[in-house]
Design a protein around this motif. Structure first.
Motif, PDB file in Angstrom:
ATOM      1  N   ILE A   1      38.496  61.174  -2.714  1.00  0.00           N
ATOM      2  CA  ILE A   1      39.690  61.986  -2.946  1.00  0.00           C
ATOM      3  C   ILE A   1      39.597  63.322  -2.242  1.00  0.00           C
ATOM      4  CG2 ILE A   1      41.025  63.189  -4.726  1.00  0.00           C
ATOM      5  CD1 ILE A   1      40.313  60.889  -6.615  1.00  0.00           C
ATOM      6  N   GLY A   2      38.415  63.939  -2.311  1.00  0.00           N
ATOM      7  CA  GLY A   2      38.251  65.298  -1.772  1.00  0.00           C
ATOM      8  C   GLY A   2      38.017  65.295  -0.331  1.00  0.00           C
TER       9      GLY A   2
ATOM     10  N   TYR B   1      34.309  58.326  -6.371  1.00  0.00           N
ATOM     11  CA  TYR B   1      35.748  58.505  -6.146  1.00  0.00           C
ATOM     12  C   TYR B   1      36.067  59.937  -5.753  1.00  0.00           C
ATOM     13  CZ  TYR B   1      37.298  53.945  -7.752  1.00  0.00           C
ATOM     14  OH  TYR B   1      37.534  52.606  -7.857  1.00  0.00           O
ATOM     15  N   ARG B   2      35.314  60.896  -6.275  1.00  0.00           N
ATOM     16  CA  ARG B   2      35.556  62.296  -5.943  1.00  0.00           C
ATOM     17  C   ARG B   2      35.346  62.548  -4.448  1.00  0.00           C
ATOM     18  NH1 ARG B   2      32.150  66.780  -8.920  1.00  0.00           N
ATOM     19  NH2 ARG B   2      31.574  67.653  -6.948  1.00  0.00           N
ATOM     20  N   LYS B   3      34.362  61.884  -3.865  1.00  0.00           N
ATOM     21  CA  LYS B   3      34.115  62.033  -2.431  1.00  0.00           C
ATOM     22  C   LYS B   3      35.277  61.463  -1.619  1.00  0.00           C
ATOM     23  CE  LYS B   3      29.129  62.016  -2.850  1.00  0.00           C
ATOM     24  NZ  LYS B   3      27.886  61.297  -2.587  1.00  0.00           N
TER      25      LYS B   3
ATOM     26  N   GLN C   1      29.707  55.126 -15.121  1.00  0.00           N
ATOM     27  CA  GLN C   1      31.027  55.745 -14.987  1.00  0.00           C
ATOM     28  C   GLN C   1      30.925  57.114 -14.296  1.00  0.00           C
ATOM     29  OE1 GLN C   1      34.057  54.537 -15.451  1.00  0.00           O
ATOM     30  NE2 GLN C   1      33.176  52.577 -16.020  1.00  0.00           N
TER      31      GLN C   1
ATOM     32  N   THR D   1      30.453  56.343 -10.689  1.00  0.00           N
ATOM     33  CA  THR D   1      31.730  55.906 -10.128  1.00  0.00           C
ATOM     34  C   THR D   1      32.653  57.094  -9.898  1.00  0.00           C
ATOM     35  OG1 THR D   1      31.529  53.785 -11.258  1.00  0.00           O
ATOM     36  CG2 THR D   1      33.713  54.411 -10.527  1.00  0.00           C
ATOM     37  N   SER D   2      32.698  58.005 -10.844  1.00  0.00           N
ATOM     38  CA  SER D   2      33.556  59.189 -10.710  1.00  0.00           C
ATOM     39  C   SER D   2      33.126  60.043  -9.525  1.00  0.00           C
ATOM     40  CB  SER D   2      33.507  60.033 -11.989  1.00  0.00           C
ATOM     41  OG  SER D   2      34.004  59.305 -13.069  1.00  0.00           O
ATOM     42  N   ILE D   3      31.818  60.179  -9.330  1.00  0.00           N
ATOM     43  CA  ILE D   3      31.319  60.950  -8.194  1.00  0.00           C
ATOM     44  C   ILE D   3      31.699  60.260  -6.890  1.00  0.00           C
ATOM     45  CG2 ILE D   3      29.213  61.691  -7.014  1.00  0.00           C
ATOM     46  CD1 ILE D   3      28.041  62.212  -9.839  1.00  0.00           C
TER      47      ILE D   3
END
Length: 108
Positions: A107-108, A103-105, A96, A99-101
């Motif tokens: 989004i940012g 998605y952060r790429k 998780q 996965t968050s990292i």
């Protein structure tokens, strides 16, 4: 009120027959992992262009494997349920975070 009475009765039955209660919980959690993993697997395969596709796929496969392990050997699973849950939640947490990292790429 009805839920309270039902919980009291089930609690008394669990104390009276701890082995049966442990096996029932083991089977219940095994089915939860298996069904949750299959749903996660189908969901990730039905989406397109997901940045964390591999991590989500591994998480679903891990959930399916944990479910199969608990369902295939319920008596052994009852004895090792804590270890299986610890390993699953540790691995799930790592995936998780990955996965968050990912998605952060995006989004940012």
């Amino acid at each position: 009120m009805l839920q309270g009475v039902a919980m009291l009765i089930l609690g008394c039955l669990a104390v009276a027959a701890p082995v049966a209660a442990t096996v029932a919980v083991d089977l219940f959690i095994g089915w939860l992992f298996l069904i949750g993993g299959v749903i996660g697997f189908v969901a990730i395969l039905s989406t397109h262009d997901v940045p964390a596709f591999l991590w989500s796929l591994v998480t679903a496969a891990l959930s399916i494997a944990a479910g199969i392990l608990l369902l295939s050997r319920p008596l052994d699973g009852a004895a090792s349920l804590t270890l299986v849950l610890t390993a699953f939640f540790a691995a799930e947490g790592v995936f998780q975070i990955a996965t968050s990292i990912a998605y952060r790429k995006v989004i940012g």
